[in-house]
Scaffold this motif. Structure first.
Motif, PDB file in Angstrom:
ATOM      1  N   ASP A 116       8.019  13.008  20.673  1.00  0.00           N
ATOM      2  CA  ASP A 116       8.151  13.864  19.503  1.00  0.00           C
ATOM      3  C   ASP A 116       8.739  13.129  18.313  1.00  0.00           C
ATOM      4  N   LYS A 137       1.262  16.320   5.741  1.00  0.00           N
ATOM      5  CA  LYS A 137       1.194  16.772   7.123  1.00  0.00           C
ATOM      6  C   LYS A 137       1.666  18.219   7.196  1.00  0.00           C
ATOM      7  N   GLU A 140       2.432  21.177  10.104  1.00  0.00           N
ATOM      8  CA  GLU A 140       2.603  21.375  11.529  1.00  0.00           C
ATOM      9  C   GLU A 140       2.693  22.850  11.854  1.00  0.00           C
ATOM     10  N   ASN A 141       2.242  23.195  13.063  1.00  0.00           N
ATOM     11  CA  ASN A 141       2.301  24.556  13.537  1.00  0.00           C
ATOM     12  C   ASN A 141       2.808  24.530  14.964  1.00  0.00           C
ATOM     13  N   MET A 142       3.946  25.147  15.230  1.00  0.00           N
ATOM     14  CA  MET A 142       4.562  25.064  16.540  1.00  0.00           C
ATOM     15  C   MET A 142       4.587  26.435  17.179  1.00  0.00           C
ATOM     16  N   SER A 158       0.350  19.972  16.622  1.00  0.00           N
ATOM     17  CA  SER A 158       0.543  19.822  15.183  1.00  0.00           C
ATOM     18  C   SER A 158      -0.807  19.712  14.497  1.00  0.00           C
ATOM     19  N   LYS A 191       2.992  16.616  19.191  1.00  0.00           N
ATOM     20  CA  LYS A 191       4.312  16.119  18.812  1.00  0.00           C
ATOM     21  C   LYS A 191       4.216  14.940  17.844  1.00  0.00           C
ATOM     22  N   GLY A 192       3.358  15.086  16.852  1.00  0.00           N
ATOM     23  CA  GLY A 192       3.231  14.085  15.801  1.00  0.00           C
ATOM     24  C   GLY A 192       2.239  12.984  16.077  1.00  0.00           C
TER      25      GLY A 192
END
Length: 547
Positions: free
Chosen positions: A76, A86, A88-90, A519, A532-533
């Motif tokens: 991560d 960037k 991100e959607n968690m 993400s 995780k990136g």
């Protein structure tokens, strides 16, 4: 014995990481300069034994290796190398369990065979000598320690972290020995890897098991002691096309990787098909992955304000499906069901199957039955990378042939990874890092004894890993590229990128999988799905660049 073995050991145990330390800092630089493997190895040996450079080199290579190994335990914290914004959607994650005794029995039998072979049989060279004896034949070497005790390996000072660190060190050093075609040392180290790699363990143990299988296959390439490679010597795994499609179905059901590609491609197709002038759409689908992509596209097109178009889909299968009667019958049944669904929505759907091998000669109006006035779209889901070669000339020819058809849109979905490097060791490091992230995502969503997880890891990703690690030349077809390389190749072939506008839809899709860690990002027109990136998949759309 050669010089590689003498610096792969220290006074207490195998210094497995020394060769990899040599590689991480220096070999990457060699690749960037384009030096040959042999020249790189010779230069590294000379530099390593030079009294003036030993101390500084050791510090440099140690730092490189530590950063690489640390990345496996801090996924991560992966650095983002893309020069873009960037997003991100968690999401929260819950575990699903799918039990299947047959698959567990198969796993047990497979691993028992491997562990039995490595535990009961010493490594013997062609002259009948025990390999452990050969390793201490030179007076400037120290004795090789006995095989790793599995229980002790599980009880390090930091538990699983120590075991995982040791396993990564073993894998990297084994790859170095394989890359140097030192079959005796590689076999010894591979036997130690088998003691720690576990196909039903944690994500790192499972991915290392798949890579160990690839290394074992690559070792079978080496003929005699001359280091001559022969792809025909690799034993076949016996995975049928039906099993591969079944693994893809499990991947589609349990992860967003395929659904991401289907949704991004379909949204681009719908955007291109807006307008009354497009009353007939013809999609050329390269490398059929079943019919999973089309139901959602049919529903969307059927609800167009201007009315549903006639949809023609030509599916190119790179083999004769008549040689697989069961698969042929299943495909025909699924095609009929899809046509019936389209008819129920008031839409005409025509499906065609072409079993020719994809070559530039295939892309003609006659062979693909193109019609004047229809909107032509070429769709490639994880397939174009199979035409990338060392020089990438083969891909350029295919892209230029596609361009001559004047398609209104070309959709490209690929795995975002650099698995086409000319050097085995660099390719191994990149692929180990990439697939470790994928296996970590599977760990977060599927139970360790899940039958679906077994199929995905062994029959889909495991086969990719094996091809990347074991094969060379035309037999190595899993030549994934990064997004910037696809932009470069498609741009040179005369295409320009079309921005995708489906971020919100894909976010909603990701929420269905209920797993924290995925993400979503954009990179110069491409959509990237990561874990995780770490980018895993890329989706893009292209049009012919009219100068």
């Amino acid at each position: 014995m050669n010089g590689w073995i003498s610096f792969l050991m220290d006074e207490t145990n195998l210094n497995q990481d020394m060769a990899i330390r040599r590689f991480c800092a220096a070999r990457t630089e060699q690749e960037e300069r384009g030096d040959s493997m042999e020249e790189a190895a010779n230069n590294e040996l000379d530099a390593f034994w030079s009294p003036d450079t030993t101390s500084s080199t050791t510090a440099q290579i140690g730092s490189s290796e530590e950063e690489f190994v640390d990345s496996f335990f801090n996924i991560d914290k992966e650095e983002n190398h893309h020069e873009s914004s960037k997003e991100e959607n968690m999401f929260p994650c819950e575990e699903a369990t799918f039990q299947d005794d047959d698959y567990l029995d198969t796993l047990l039998a497979m691993v028992n065979d491997i562990e039995g072979d490595s535990a009961s049989s010493p490594v013997i060279n062609e002259d009948g000598d025990n390999a452990n004896d050969l390793l201490v034949a030179s007076s400037d070497m120290v004795p090789l320690p006995s095989a790793i005790n599995v229980e002790e390996a599980h009880q390090g000072s930091n538990g699983p972290a120590d075991q995982g660190l040791h396993l990564v060190h073993l894998m990297l050093a084994c790859a170095e020995a394989v890359g140097c075609r030192d079959t005796k040392l590689a076999t010894l180290m591979l036997n130690q890897v088998w003691a720690l790699a576990n196909p039903w363990g944690d994500s790192l143990q499972r991915v290392c098991f798949c890579f160990a299988m690839g290394l074992k296959s690559r070792l079978s390439l080496v003929v005699g002691t001359n280091g001559i490679f022969n792809n025909a010597d690799i034993p076949l795994m016996g995975i049928s096309r039906a099993e591969k499609l079944d693994a893809l179905q499990s991947l589609y059901q349990t992860t967003p990787y395929l659904a991401f590609g289907f949704m991004a491609a379909n949204e681009a197709i719908c955007q291109a098909a807006q307008g009354k002038e497009f009353d007939c759409i013809h999609i050329i689908d390269l490398g059929i992955l079943g019919l999973r992509q089309w139901p959602s596209l049919i529903r969307t097109l059927a609800s167009r304000p201007e009315g549903p178009p006639v949809l023609r889909i030509t599916m190119i299968i790179n083999e004769d499906i008549k040689t697989h009667p069961n698969h042929d019958l299943e495909l025909q049944a699924n095609m009929k069901a899809l046509v019936d669904d389209a008819n129920s929505l008031g839409m005409t759907l025509q499906l065609y199957v072409v079993t020719d091998i994809v070559t530039p000669a295939l892309f003609t109006s006659e062979k693909l039955k193109l019609r004047e006035g229809e909107l032509l779209i070429v769709n490639s889901i994880m397939h174009l990378h199979k035409y990338v070669k060392e020089s990438r000339g083969s891909l350029k020819i295919i892209l230029q042939a596609i361009k001559k058809l004047s398609p209104g849109l070309v959709t490209v979905v690929e795995q975002d990874a650099n698995h086409n490097g000319p050097f085995f060791l660099g390719r191994f490091l990149e692929s180990l890092h990439y697939y470790s992230a994928i296996f970590d995502s599977l760990e977060a969503s599927l139970a360790r004894h899940s039958a679906q997880r077994f199929k995905i890891e062994r029959m889909h990703f495991g086969e990719q890993i094996r091809n990347i690690v074991a094969y060379e030349g035309s037999d190595r077809i899993e030549r994934h590229e990064r997004a910037d390389q696809w932009r470069r190749q498609l741009g040179r072939a005369g295409f320009r990128i079309v921005g995708l506008k489906c971020m919100s839809q894909i976010r909603m899709m990701l929420s269905v999988y209920s797993c924290d860690g995925y993400s979503l990002a954009t990179d110069k027109g491409c959509l990237l799905l990561g874990w995780k990136g770490r980018p895993i998949m890329l989706a893009s759309a292209w049009r012919v660049d009219v100068v």
